[in-house]
Motif scaffolding. Structure first.
Motif, mmCIF file in Angstrom:
data_model
loop_
_atom_site.group_PDB
_atom_site.id
_atom_site.type_symbol
_atom_site.label_atom_id
_atom_site.label_comp_id
_atom_site.label_asym_id
_atom_site.label_seq_id
_atom_site.Cartn_x
_atom_site.Cartn_y
_atom_site.Cartn_z
ATOM 1 N N LEU A 54 0.866 -1.361 0.002
ATOM 2 C CA LEU A 54 -0.229 -0.367 -0.038
ATOM 3 C C LEU A 54 0.573 1.081 -0.128
ATOM 4 C CD1 LEU A 54 -3.010 1.238 0.707
ATOM 5 C CD2 LEU A 54 -2.611 0.995 2.820
ATOM 6 N N ARG A 55 0.299 2.158 -0.311
ATOM 7 C CA ARG A 55 1.209 3.287 -0.464
ATOM 8 C C ARG A 55 -0.727 4.499 -0.223
ATOM 9 N NH1 ARG A 55 6.580 4.504 -1.054
ATOM 10 N NH2 ARG A 55 7.070 2.694 -2.577
ATOM 11 N N LEU A 56 0.348 5.901 0.128
ATOM 12 C CA LEU A 56 -0.985 6.946 0.599
ATOM 13 C C LEU A 56 -0.748 8.373 -0.024
ATOM 14 C CD1 LEU A 56 -0.788 5.937 4.610
ATOM 15 C CD2 LEU A 56 -2.602 4.716 2.432
ATOM 16 N N ALA A 57 -1.426 9.000 -0.039
ATOM 17 C CA ALA A 57 -1.943 10.511 -0.690
ATOM 18 C C ALA A 57 -2.300 11.356 0.004
ATOM 19 C CB ALA A 57 -2.134 10.192 -2.389
ATOM 20 N N GLY A 58 -2.556 11.802 -0.162
ATOM 21 C CA GLY A 58 -3.878 13.501 0.338
ATOM 22 C C GLY A 58 -3.451 13.650 2.041
ATOM 23 N N SER A 59 -4.695 14.862 2.441
ATOM 24 C CA SER A 59 -4.070 15.725 3.385
ATOM 25 C C SER A 59 -4.218 14.058 4.443
ATOM 26 C CB SER A 59 -4.982 16.267 4.294
ATOM 27 O OG SER A 59 -6.584 15.461 3.590
ATOM 28 N N ALA A 60 -5.016 13.591 4.524
ATOM 29 C CA ALA A 60 -4.737 12.351 5.991
ATOM 30 C C ALA A 60 -3.911 10.830 5.868
ATOM 31 C CB ALA A 60 -6.697 11.725 6.276
ATOM 32 N N ALA A 61 -3.142 11.422 4.538
ATOM 33 C CA ALA A 61 -2.038 9.937 4.371
ATOM 34 C C ALA A 61 -1.357 9.216 5.879
ATOM 35 C CB ALA A 61 -1.239 10.488 3.805
ATOM 36 N N ARG A 62 -0.903 11.059 6.562
ATOM 37 C CA ARG A 62 0.372 10.611 7.701
ATOM 38 C C ARG A 62 -0.698 10.014 8.912
ATOM 39 N NH1 ARG A 62 5.098 11.813 8.137
ATOM 40 N NH2 ARG A 62 5.333 13.026 6.795
ATOM 41 N N LYS A 63 -2.138 10.432 9.032
ATOM 42 C CA LYS A 63 -2.691 10.099 10.277
ATOM 43 C C LYS A 63 -2.988 8.038 9.533
ATOM 44 C CE LYS A 63 -7.087 11.820 10.403
ATOM 45 N NZ LYS A 63 -8.781 12.605 10.948
ATOM 46 N N VAL A 64 -3.348 7.956 8.639
ATOM 47 C CA VAL A 64 -3.220 6.785 8.134
ATOM 48 C C VAL A 64 -2.526 5.732 8.469
ATOM 49 C CG1 VAL A 64 -4.547 4.991 6.427
ATOM 50 C CG2 VAL A 64 -5.398 7.716 6.489
ATOM 51 N N ALA A 65 -1.351 6.467 8.276
ATOM 52 C CA ALA A 65 -0.123 5.342 7.697
ATOM 53 C C ALA A 65 0.080 5.054 9.987
ATOM 54 C CB ALA A 65 1.172 6.400 7.798
ATOM 55 N N GLU A 66 -0.215 6.104 10.230
ATOM 56 C CA GLU A 66 0.097 6.168 11.844
ATOM 57 C C GLU A 66 -1.121 5.332 12.933
ATOM 58 O OE1 GLU A 66 -0.099 10.227 13.043
ATOM 59 O OE2 GLU A 66 2.200 10.424 12.985
ATOM 60 N N ALA A 67 -1.451 4.953 12.354
ATOM 61 C CA ALA A 67 -3.042 4.165 12.858
ATOM 62 C C ALA A 67 -2.800 2.945 12.238
ATOM 63 C CB ALA A 67 -4.625 4.504 12.249
ATOM 64 N N LEU A 68 -2.471 2.874 10.529
ATOM 65 C CA LEU A 68 -1.970 0.794 10.440
ATOM 66 C C LEU A 68 -0.417 0.700 10.612
ATOM 67 C CD1 LEU A 68 -2.951 1.689 6.301
ATOM 68 C CD2 LEU A 68 -4.150 0.587 8.829
ATOM 69 N N ARG A 69 0.146 1.927 11.459
ATOM 70 C CA ARG A 69 1.286 1.859 12.049
ATOM 71 C C ARG A 69 2.016 0.964 11.334
ATOM 72 N NH1 ARG A 69 0.613 -2.006 17.465
ATOM 73 N NH2 ARG A 69 -1.350 -0.331 19.179
ATOM 74 N N ARG A 70 2.685 1.929 10.235
ATOM 75 C CA ARG A 70 3.418 1.712 9.165
ATOM 76 C C ARG A 70 4.270 3.046 8.567
ATOM 77 N NH1 ARG A 70 0.556 -0.900 4.678
ATOM 78 N NH2 ARG A 70 -0.655 -2.609 5.192
ATOM 79 N N ARG A 71 5.672 2.879 7.788
ATOM 80 C CA ARG A 71 6.614 3.772 7.671
ATOM 81 C C ARG A 71 6.541 4.746 7.251
ATOM 82 N NH1 ARG A 71 12.124 0.637 6.617
ATOM 83 N NH2 ARG A 71 10.717 0.426 4.880
ATOM 84 N N ASP A 72 6.649 5.862 7.732
ATOM 85 C CA ASP A 72 6.887 7.181 6.438
ATOM 86 C C ASP A 72 6.888 6.848 5.257
ATOM 87 O OD1 ASP A 72 5.465 8.491 9.003
ATOM 88 O OD2 ASP A 72 7.323 9.772 9.148
ATOM 89 N N ASP A 73 7.504 5.938 5.055
ATOM 90 C CA ASP A 73 7.657 6.191 3.309
ATOM 91 C C ASP A 73 6.827 5.793 2.189
ATOM 92 O OD1 ASP A 73 7.863 3.089 3.827
ATOM 93 O OD2 ASP A 73 10.606 3.326 4.115
ATOM 94 N N ILE A 74 5.883 5.031 2.788
ATOM 95 C CA ILE A 74 4.685 4.781 2.221
ATOM 96 C C ILE A 74 3.812 6.031 1.583
ATOM 97 C CG2 ILE A 74 4.687 2.173 3.095
ATOM 98 C CD1 ILE A 74 1.881 3.535 4.574
#
Length: 227
Positions: free
Chosen positions: A159-179
């Motif tokens: 998975l990759r993330l984009a958009g204004s809530a990308a960081r919030k989703v990454a933190e909730a999923l406990r994924r690294r910022d590089d996604i």
């Protein structure tokens, strides 16, 4: 093809004239992050890009406008102007969602082949407005309002993330910022124009794309309800 693109769905007020011809390519755009007040700024911005690109309204092949998700007031402004131009000029008006346009905006870490891209915009509380796309930016799932808890159970591994809530989703999923590909709060108006160029007007009408009903109290006969 020469198009006029309009985006007033979110905090940005943006317009662009884009011409993809080989002989006379042209891209002129204006964009201001204003939050509110799109109606007061939009028409003058359109006049500026039309004049700078030496484009007459009759030269346009289509008008492109963002349809949401976004603010109810902002959406009405852009859609009304785009539909007005389309009606007077007898040109097609193409609707483009903010989620799809952001999905086309590649960040420094472009989505890997085989990966999915989740575009997520800030919602209320722990909610996000989101949609899943494939690595090429094509729609891979229905848009909706999801809580961070629900997303944990529904998202694919690659998975990759984009958009204004990308960081919030990454933190909730406990994924690294590089996604995170980008944290855009609104789409690039050039991408709105390019997406509208390749979209069939028959399948992308200029209608508001709401993911939840408006937070408004209906007016009752004889008096106005106030919160």
């Amino acid at each position: 093809m020469r198009v006029l693109a309009i985006d007033t769905a979110l905090a940005n007020c943006a317009v662009a004239v884009l011409d993809d011809s080989d002989e006379n390519p042209c891209q002129i755009q204006r964009a201001e992050e204003i939050g509110r007040g799109h109606a007061e700024r939009l028409m003058s911005m359109i006049g500026e890009v039309m004049a700078e690109s030496s484009t007459a309204f009759t030269d346009l092949d289509r008008v492109i406008v963002t349809t949401g998700p976004g603010s109810f007031t902002g959406l009405r402004v852009g859609l009304s102007v785009a539909k007005g131009f389309g009606l007077v000029l007898e040109k097609p008006v193409v609707g483009v969602t903010t989620l799809a346009a952001i999905a086309r905006s590649r960040g420094p870490c472009a989505t890997k082949v085989g990966s999915s891209l989740l575009v997520a915009l800030e919602g209320k509380g722990d909610e996000v407005y989101c949609q899943l796309f494939d690595a090429s930016g094509n729609i891979a799932g229905e848009a909706g309002v999801q809580t961070l808890t629900d997303l944990k159970e529904a998202l694919p591994g690659e998975l990759r993330l984009a958009g204004s809530a990308a960081r919030k989703v990454a933190e909730a999923l406990r994924r690294r910022d590089d996604i995170i590909e980008n944290e855009m709060a609104y789409p690039d108006i050039a991408e709105v124009a390019r997406l509208g160029m390749v979209t069939d007007p028959k399948s992308a009408t200029a209608a508001p794309f709401y993911l939840r009903p408006p937070d408004a109290t209906p007016q009752k006969k004889g008096r106005i309800e106030r919160k």
